[in-house]
Design an enzyme around this catalytic site. Structure first.
Site, PDB file in Angstrom:
ATOM      1  N   CYS A 128       0.864  -1.190   0.000  1.00  0.00           N
ATOM      2  CA  CYS A 128       0.000   0.000   0.000  1.00  0.00           C
ATOM      3  C   CYS A 128       0.894   1.231   0.000  1.00  0.00           C
ATOM      4  CB  CYS A 128      -0.903  -0.033   1.232  1.00  0.00           C
ATOM      5  SG  CYS A 128      -1.844   1.475   1.509  1.00  0.00           S
TER       6      CYS A 128
ATOM      7  N   ASP B 192       5.131  -1.441 -41.488  1.00  0.00           N
ATOM      8  CA  ASP B 192       6.005  -2.044 -42.486  1.00  0.00           C
ATOM      9  C   ASP B 192       5.149  -2.988 -43.336  1.00  0.00           C
ATOM     10  OD1 ASP B 192       8.377  -2.811 -43.798  1.00  0.00           O
ATOM     11  OD2 ASP B 192       8.526  -4.569 -42.510  1.00  0.00           O
TER      12      ASP B 192
END
Length: 876
Positions: free
Chosen positions: A195, A576
């Site tokens: 925490c 590409d």
């Protein structure tokens, strides 16, 4: 010479009997990044100089440890984990050659080591230049060298840099650390740290230590990474222990051992609950106050001692976390005589903490579900041909494993014998099983279908594709998204401000207006309970981890929360062509045989000639136009740039491009028209001819993937425009783009041209680039998000891309964008929930309507809500 250097290894090296390798440093393993000895090397070069035992040589800085190259030049070895292909080498070479202080560069791509010869004062500029390209250089230094044993007569090789140290570090201790240019990087697991409360305490404690250079917290994995000076590890661990935590170092493999958390007994909480309810009942029945007090104190002591202990440690270190605030609030309630309420608040807080811990564990262990995909054992073939169940982690490389129908596969390998189809959804996210035949890759964690088969192991248990995915996701959990960094900064301001407001509420009204102290102190205590920002801060990592894990289950490997958040902003996607939009494999698409000869005759002539060539176009003709017989070819000749030639049945035939055949007498306008039409479609034309006429015309093309068209349509629906960047000619590029529906196309693109296009697109919005992760490295690195296609089984793509698509399916990118947008929506929802709930209860408290137990529900209830909301991303 000292005893240390009189052993066989050092002695022979010193006398020149054995030549020491130029680079004997330790190298990080690919899987863990930790330093391991390069055992194949001989003795360190320091032995040749006779200086291995001098006291000064054991603590030299990198510049002095590096090998002198002559005059004032220094030779420094850098390990660059992201450098493993010529593309990265070119980037580094171009960058470093601009530095006047750099004399020479020597690249070892296999070991990912760059040796730089430079002036003695130029190390830092070199490191900065490497970092500016997005790489993380690691100095190969004496600090990373392990000591296995003493130097005398031991089987294990020791390294002289540490063999003479009075108290050498052990190998396992050194493997928990990684040497960087800034110091030693150590990974520490703290099970009690889950925490922002604990993070704040540790950060405040360690930030005050001069030897600590950097802190990186991963709350979801409970791991703290500390960059510190070489001799500061023990002080760091001692500082963490002083906060009541138990730090754990990783084992010799660089991994933290699996640890089951100790379960707390249930009866103290049950006793506290009964006592708190009884105290409340006594209050309503008007029983003596001393009886309420005894029951309330019993409840607080039974379940609240841990809270008080943590609260005291926090206050002692000047930290206002939830434990400190709760301790103050409950103590204040007891002091005010609010016995039942103090007891009930402590009980409710303890119960809520347990529920919250379980919820967080679910998010924390989400990636753990991937680890369970591989079986613990596998059927391994023994030398005598029998089969034995063996633990997967102990199976050596090269072993043969048998897989029965329906079984999960334990390790990566190569298909040997049998026939089956395998469900690879755990790796690639694809829904349909994939047929496997001899030579095909096999991946751990996938499920065998109806057939049995055998395969040969090619990767150890900790180096499978699945293991690398899990490791990458674990690393990505520590990369904070921009919104997460903002929340962290906000939380550091929020708690002190609310505490000051609570103090003002307790003091100002009674002093100014003469109102009762007890009423306003009680309101201030209620405000303290909801002053902790846990719900706000924990909401972001839970959501990000859920998103990363959900993506991994779909075959999308995201390398950090920053990319998961950035995905929603994409406006342009550059792609590409070869291997991305298309399959990357030549395929025969058209066969046109002259009508003067039979079609079968033309096929036989073409295949007979093409069979003698290894060119991809020739092989496409052979594989796609099978014939029952072949002609013998004599006087075969390969004509580079044009085609091939040979004699069949005494007649000369040519198979090649138009330059090889357009001068023959029988070449007609009809032939030229056919060729022009095929080339306009982006196809490569191959012409079969003899000395008098064109016998046949064949067209070969790199075919479009079936998924590309659907992916581009999905991207358009999401508002993302597409552009194709390819080295092919403009005709081919436009033809492929038209088939797929791509918005813009650029042909004849070199790597530097693609980089310039990506830079220009930045002015038009956030840009992504899709490539193979290697050849398109400059453009991938410059894009806001780089996507690597087909990362399954390739270390390079998994390690270098921002987002790695585990298969060759472009449809994963729309999935990624949708997930990114959904993650952001949940992040915003969680922030509104966390802040909104606390704001409402602050208002209720000031108005006199809020109570302490309601504040507990407001604080922990908000945490539970945001955790549950974040976990929605894990749903299928």
């Amino acid at each position: 010479m000292s005893d240390c250097c009189s052993n066989n290894k050092c002695g022979s090296a010193a006398t020149g009997e054995e030549t020491a390798p130029e680079n004997t440093a330790t190298y990080p393993t690919e899987a863990s990044g930790k330093a391991l000895p390069k055992t194949a090397e001989a003795t360190p070069a320091c032995c040749n100089s006779g200086s291995c035992c001098s006291p000064e040589s054991q603590s030299q800085p990198p510049e002095r440890v590096a090998k002198r190259a002559g005059n004032d030049d220094v030779q420094t070895h850098l390990r660059i984990m992201q450098m493993d292909c010529p593309t990265e080498e070119t980037l580094l070479r171009k960058k470093l050659e601009k530095l006047s202080a750099v004399r020479n560069l020597d690249f070892n791509l296999m070991q990912r080591v760059l040796t730089v010869t430079h002036t003695s004062q130029a190390l830092e500029p070199v490191l900065q230049a490497v970092r500016s390209l997005g790489f993380k250089p690691e100095l190969i230094d004496k600090i990373a060298q392990p000591e296995v044993s003493s130097c005398s007569g031991r089987e294990a090789e020791s390294l002289c840099g540490s063999c003479c140290s009075p108290e050498p570090a052990t190998l396992s201790e050194l493997q928990t650390q990684q040497v960087t240019a800034d110091g030693v990087r150590t990974s520490i697991r703290i099970l009690q740290m889950d925490c922002p409360v604990e993070e704040g305490m540790i950060r405040k404690k360690l930030d005050g230590m001069a030897a600590v250079k950097e802190l990186d917290f991963n709350l979801m994995q409970r791991v703290l990474t500390v960059v510190h000076s070489p001799d500061a590890l023990e002080p760091v661990l001692a500082a963490i222990r002083s906060l009541g935590f138990e730090p754990e170092l990783p084992d010799s493999s660089g991994r933290h051992a699996a640890t089951e958390e100790r379960k707390k007994p249930w009866w103290p909480l049950a006793l506290a609950g009964v006592a708190a309810i009884a105290a409340e009942a006594m209050h309503w029945m008007g029983m003596p106050e001393w009886l309420e007090a005894i029951l309330a104190l019993t409840a607080v002591v039974s379940c609240g001692l841990t809270t008080y202990k943590k609260g005291w440690i926090a206050l002692r270190n000047g930290n206002l976390n939830i434990n400190a605030l709760m301790s103050i609030a409950v103590t204040g309630a007891l002091a005010l005589g609010q016995w039942p309420e103090a007891a009930m608040v402590m009980v409710l807080f303890t119960i809520a903490e347990l529920i919250e811990a379980k919820s967080l564990n679910r998010a924390r262990n989400a990636i753990g579900s991937l680890m369970k995909l591989t079986p613990d054992k596998a059927a391994v073939q023994q030398p005598d041909g029998t089969w034995k169940e063996t633990e997967a982690r102990l199976v050596p490389l090269g072993s043969v494993i048998r897989v029965r129908p329906g079984e999960r596969i334990a390790l990566d390998g190569t298909f040997l014998y049998g026939r089956s189809e395998i469900n690879q959804s755990s790796i690639t996210g694809e829904s349909l099983p994939v047929d496997k035949n001899e030579g095909d890759p096999i991946f751990a964690g996938t499920i065998n279908g109806s057939g049995a088969f055998e395969y040969r192991v090619t990767a150890a248990a900790n180096d499978t594709v699945l293991a690398r995915i899990i490791h990458a996701v674990e690393e990505a959990q520590g990369e904070k998204a921009p919104i997460q960094r903002f929340i962290d900064k906000f939380s550091r301001i929020y708690t002190p401000v609310v505490f000051l407001v609570a103090a003002a509420v307790a003091v100002i009204p009674p002093l100014i207006e003469g109102q009762g102290w007890q009423e306003w102190i009680y309101k201030a205590l209620v405000m303290l309970v909801i002053a902790c920002p846990c719900a706000l801060v924990i909401s972001t990592p839970v959501t990000i981890v859920s998103g990363l894990t959900a993506a991994a289950r779909k075959g999308i490997l995201i390398k950090g929360g920053v990319y998961l958040e950035e995905g929603r902003r994409l406006k342009w996607l550059a792609m590409d062509k070869t291997g991305t939009i298309t399959t990357g494999k030549a395929k025969l698409t058209d066969i046109i045989i002259d009508e003067t000869i039979p079609e079968w005759e033309g096929r036989i002539l073409a295949v007979s000639l093409a069979g003698y060539s290894a060119h991809p176009v020739s092989q496409a003709i052979v594989s796609a136009a099978p014939v029952a017989m072949l002609y013998a070819v004599e006087d075969f000749e390969d004509l580079p740039g044009r085609g091939i030639r040979g004699n069949i049945n005494g007649e000369a035939y040519c198979l090649g491009n138009i330059r090889l055949t357009q001068d023959i007498p029988g070449f007609s306008e009809a032939n030229q028209s056919t060729i022009d039409s095929l080339e306009a479609q982006g196809k490569t034309v191959v012409i079969l001819s003899n000395s008098t006429q064109v016998v046949g015309i064949f067209a070969v093309a790199d075919t479009v993937r079936e998924s590309s068209l659907e992916a581009v349509k999905e991207l358009r629906r999401l508002g993302v425009r597409t552009i194709m960047l390819t080295g092919d000619n403009a005709y081919t590029a436009k033809a492929i783009a038209a088939q797929v529906g791509i918005d813009e196309v650029r042909g004849n693109q070199l790597p530097e041209d693609k980089l310039q296009v990506i830079e220009s697109l930045h002015t038009r919005g956030s840009t992504g680039m899709v490539g193979d992760g290697i050849n398109d490295a400059p453009a991938l690195a410059r894009a806001d998000i780089g996507f690597a296609m087909g990362a399954m089984g390739t270390d390079t793509a998994i390690e270098t891309a921002d987002v790695a698509l585990m298969d060759d399916d472009l449809r994963r990118i729309p999935d990624f964008i949708r997930l990114s947008r959904q993650t952001y929506r949940i992040l915003i929802q969680n922030i509104i929930l966390a802040i909104g709930i606390k704001a409402v209860f602050l208002f209720l408290t000031i108005a006199g309507l809020g109570t302490m137990w309601m504040a507990v529900f407001a604080d922990v209830g908000a945490s539970l809500l945001v955790v549950a909301n974040g976990l929605r991303l894990l749903r299928k």
